[in-house]
Design an enzyme around this catalytic site. Structure first.
Site, PDB file in Angstrom:
ATOM      1  N   ASP A 134     -15.704  83.213 -46.542  1.00 38.91           N
ATOM      2  CA  ASP A 134     -15.816  84.029 -47.751  1.00 38.91           C
ATOM      3  C   ASP A 134     -16.928  85.034 -47.516  1.00 38.91           C
ATOM      4  OD1 ASP A 134     -15.750  84.899 -50.568  1.00 38.91           O
ATOM      5  OD2 ASP A 134     -14.566  83.088 -50.846  1.00 38.91           O
ATOM      6  N   HIS A 168     -12.832  89.074 -49.613  1.00 38.10           N
ATOM      7  CA  HIS A 168     -13.804  87.995 -49.370  1.00 38.10           C
ATOM      8  C   HIS A 168     -14.120  87.893 -47.878  1.00 38.10           C
ATOM      9  CE1 HIS A 168     -14.073  86.560 -53.470  1.00 38.10           C
ATOM     10  NE2 HIS A 168     -12.770  86.665 -53.575  1.00 38.10           N
ATOM     11  N   GLU A 170      -8.523  88.655 -55.090  1.00 33.98           N
ATOM     12  CA  GLU A 170      -9.661  89.525 -55.381  1.00 33.98           C
ATOM     13  C   GLU A 170      -9.995  90.484 -54.235  1.00 33.98           C
ATOM     14  OE1 GLU A 170     -12.038  86.669 -58.472  1.00 33.98           O
ATOM     15  OE2 GLU A 170     -12.440  86.306 -56.353  1.00 33.98           O
TER      16      GLU A 170
HETATM   17  C1  ACM Z   1     -10.120  82.442 -56.789  1.00 32.89           C
HETATM   18  O1  ACM Z   1     -10.661  81.692 -57.611  1.00 32.89           O
HETATM   19  N1  ACM Z   1     -10.589  83.656 -56.605  1.00 32.89           N
HETATM   20  C2  ACM Z   1      -8.982  82.014 -56.007  1.00 32.89           C
END
Ligand code: ACM
Ligand code: ZN
Length: 767
Positions: free
Chosen positions: A203, A262, A327
């Site tokens: 991440d 991420h 995201e």
């Molecule tokens: C997430 O909680 N962004 C998968």
């Protein structure tokens, strides 16, 4: 139901020889969790003792027999023999039977006076049958205790899981957890027949898995926490060790390599994988979502991902690989010539389709290894390939859409399965994410929403609990999030809609606490809720009402001592007429108490209002530039004062989770008067550093992580009262105060709802 540990507590060390004793567990076949599908109790018992033999007939059954021999020893102190000689009497035996009418994970368990017999179609089924047997055993916690036999009630269980995906996810990027901590979790998850561990390995804040071709991932892509010399990544050998440990417990490990978002930790090691290659990236210290993601126009990115999979596929022998996809802000792709060229060449409509193109390329890499890709539900935005599997986290909508279109889906809707959300009142619980998911809410979740077509229900593989670790610093924090809610997930995914029964589950949970204690699990015990502040002012009398998120006795003291099982039991609201200190905690049947709430109750007089003229609307604001973690660090003189119309005007920048304007870091001092509408005791709530009203500091100034508002109470007369607020625009423990509302809210003591102190209530002196 009586508890075995109470019986055992009388089996204590006497003189030099251990006292010997038989045990008749009070736990029957109907007390197993997750609740088995079919239970038929019968008369009589099987007596398990050191004379019992574990019969195995091949390497696989031997491995299972050794595993449970060790467990029986750990639970009871009895050492069962292993044997490859067939016996008819006093034996635990297993075998495979293809024609058994259960699914591949199911089993049939028969206990009669001569034997315990587990039959299944697979070794996994046998393992689960034996996990059921294990739950029937007493736990002998004292080393010096010695039992010689355990009586196991006769009967039969025919059992199988409802869903094939019964999982737990763990983010090891936001905070790192050692392989010992992970193994401990796996060992306990296996007790409840959890079969998937989703390991979120990369991440923005850290890349945690060694990739030999890209050594900088674990040197530059890992931010070593301050004061820590410990390695904050897993070597490939350690990964193998975890996977082997999980495999022994029939838990499949699903790695997640986040793409295209991420990715800042990876970009910190290899900035040429970003759209903007000239930035020096650093693993992100803040939580939230970063604009910097992998470039979708650069072939090197896909080479990198292919190389990573070349190295990880040999480590994870299961079918599923999670490729992220959540995201991913498209801002950089919109500006990047390479990304825009890709859109043109590939004839894509927009950046959403570019993400689809990206994920399809990743899926191709995964498929070349014969594996199956899972992605978070955002990847539906620009369309997905027919073979993509979806993990539905933003809600159920993505999962519904995907399942109805024929994709396999794992349900992880955040409002039911994010175990990092608070499981009690956030004002009482330790720090967690926003959201509120008490045990009952998780338990009552059904992974198949009504909107899924009948013939598509089979596409819902199951559910998992997700644990994001922004506020989990240690393994103990993970356990606090997970337990007991993960057991509820185990039951809802195994036992299914028809078998579930929340009240019955709670009774069985009481039986499981000694087991969780034996494994050293720091599970959540519902805290006494009701009062939202730990310092409460009142004028005439005060009545406090306490409750818990699920039924559990509460014990309290008024003499400053720590509550225990002999303290007063809370049965009804308590009324106070003078100063007092109440210490209150919840009490489990094991005698273990929750964290103690310590509430100071003060009888006060209403503070007089100030008789003051020459007031004008708005508060006086002074600022000092700099990054201050606490108000006490501010020593410089503030700038000239200005007037702001609302408290919210104290913060000008807001960019949820993305880029923080560090030039905006500063301390802000607000001063003036607040007009209180009527006499009364008021609760004020704020995320700011300090709120002082009528010369009393009512919001704790020593509190550094301002994720949720804190509360304080004060008794005030109608009219003008001085107010001072200190607001720090800073970033502490991953949280930026730019993400907070800069507000103070209030309510009268007898009201539920808060109102904002708005522009009509604040004034400053013009003298
Ligand atoms: C997430 O909680 N962004 C998968
Ligand atoms: Zn790009």
């Amino acid at each position: 139901m009586k508890f075995i540990y109470i019986l055992l507590s009388i089996v204590t060390f006497l003189g030099c020889t251990p006292q010997e004793k038989n045990e008749t567990p009070q736990i029957g076949l109907n007390d197993i969790t997750p609740l088995p599908q079919k239970v038929m109790e019968a008369d009589g018992i099987f007596s398990l003792s050191e004379k019992t033999a574990f019969y195995f007939h091949n390497e696989e059954t031997k491995q299972i027999a050794v595993f449970f021999k060790d467990k029986i020893l750990a639970y009871t102190g009895m050492s069962i023999k292993l044997s490859d000689e067939k016996k008819d009497n006093n034996v635990i035996q297993f075998h495979l039977e293809d024609s058994l009418k259960v699914n591949d994970e199911g089993y049939k368990l028969t206990v009669d006076s001569n034997k315990i017999d587990v039959v299944a179609k697979t070794y996994r089924g046998i393992f689960y049958g034996m996990q059921s047997v294990l739950q029937l055993l007493p736990i002998v916690t004292k080393e010096e205790s010695k039992i010689t036999s355990v009586e196991i009630p006769n009967g039969k269980i025919i059992d199988e899981p409802t869903y094939s995906w019964r999982g737990m996810h763990l983010d090891v990027s936001r905070h790192f957890f050692s392989i010992e901590e992970i193994k401990k979790q796996l060992d306990v998850l296996a007790l409840f027949k959890i079969n998937k561990f989703h390991w979120h390995l990369t991440d923005d804040q850290g890349w945690r898995i060694e990739i030999k071709k890209y050594p900088a991932l674990i040197t530059k892509g890992v931010k070593t926490e301050a004061n820590s010399n410990e390695k904050q990544y897993y070597t490939q050998n350690e990964v193998k060790e975890v996977v082997a440990y999980a495999q022994e417990r029939f838990i499949d490990v699903i790695p997640e390599i986040e793409t295209p978002g991420h990715a800042v930790a990876a970009l910190s090691a290899y900035s040429d994988l970003a759209c903007n290659k000239d930035i020096i990236y650093q693993p992100r210290e803040l939580w939230g979502v970063d604009y910097n993601i992998f470039c979708a126009g650069n072939e090197k990115v896909f080479d990198f991902i292919a190389d990573v999979y070349d190295e990880i596929v040999p480590l994870f022998p299961y079918g599923y690989y999670h490729a992220g996809g959540d995201e991913a802000p498209k801002r950089n792709w919109e500006k990047c010539p390479q990304c825009q060229k890709r859109i043109k060449v590939e004839n894509l409509k927009n950046e959403a389709e570019l993400q689809s193109y990206f994920m399809a390329r990743v899926e191709k890499i995964i498929q070349e290894h014969g594996k199956i890709m899972i992605g978070w539900d955002e990847i539906l935005e620009g369309g997905i390939t027919p073979t993509t599997n979806i993990m539905s986290w933003q809600g159920e909508e993505g999962g519904i859409k995907a399942a109805n279109a024929g994709h396999d889906v794992i349900m992880t809707p955040l409002n039911y399965s994010y175990l990092n959300f608070s499981q009690g009142d956030y004002r009482v619980e330790p720090m967690a994410h926003g959201g509120y998911i008490p045990l009952e809410k998780v338990y009552n979740y059904s992974p198949i929403p009504a909107e899924i077509d009948e013939d598509k229900k089979k596409h819902i593989l199951g559910m998992q609990g997700n644990i994001w670790t922004e506020y989990a610093y240690t393994g103990k924090d993970i356990e606090y999030y997970a337990y007991p809610r993960i057991i509820a997930i185990a039951e809802l995914t195994w036992s299914g809609e028809e078998r579930k029964d929340y009240n019955n589950f709670l009774t069985r949970l009481d039986n499981l606490y000694p087991t969780l204690d034996m494994y050293g699990i720091n599970y959540h015990i519902p805290l006494p809720e009701g009062p939202t502040a730990n310092g409460i002012a009142f004028t005439d009398s005060l009545t406090l009402t306490f409750n818990t998120t699920h039924p559990i006795p509460m014990k309290y003291t008024l003499d400053g001592s720590k509550p225990n099982e002999n303290s007063n039991t809370y049965t009804e609201p308590i009324t106070f007429a003078s100063n007092a200190q109440i210490k209150i905690a919840s009490l489990l049947p094991t005698g273990k108490v929750s964290t103690v709430r310590n509430i100071d109750i003060k009888k006060v007089k209403l503070k007089e209002a100030h008789n003051i003229t020459n007031l004008a609307p708005g508060l006086e604001m002074k600022t000092v530039d700099g990054h201050f973690k606490e108000a006490s660090e501010v020593t410089e003189k503030p700038n000239e004062s200005t007037i702001i119309n609302t408290i919210a005007d104290a913060n000008k920048t807001f960019d949820w989770g993305k880029e923080i304007d560090t030039t905006n870091f500063r301390a802000v001092f607000l001063k003036g008067f607040v007009e209180i509408p009527e006499d009364g005791v008021y609760y004020f709530a704020s995320k700011q550093e300090q709120v002082k009203i009528s010369d009393s500091v009512i919001i704790n100034p020593n509190y550094t992580l301002k994720r949720f508002p804190l509360e304080g109470t004060i008794a005030l007369k109608k009219g003008m009262h001085p107010i001072e607020i200190i607001y720090l625009n800073n970033a502490v423990k991953g949280w930026a105060s730019d993400w907070n509302d800069v507000e103070v809210t209030f309510r009268k003591a007898n009201e539920e709802n808060y109102k904002v102190i708005d522009s009509t209530m604040i004034f400053h002196s013009t003298e």
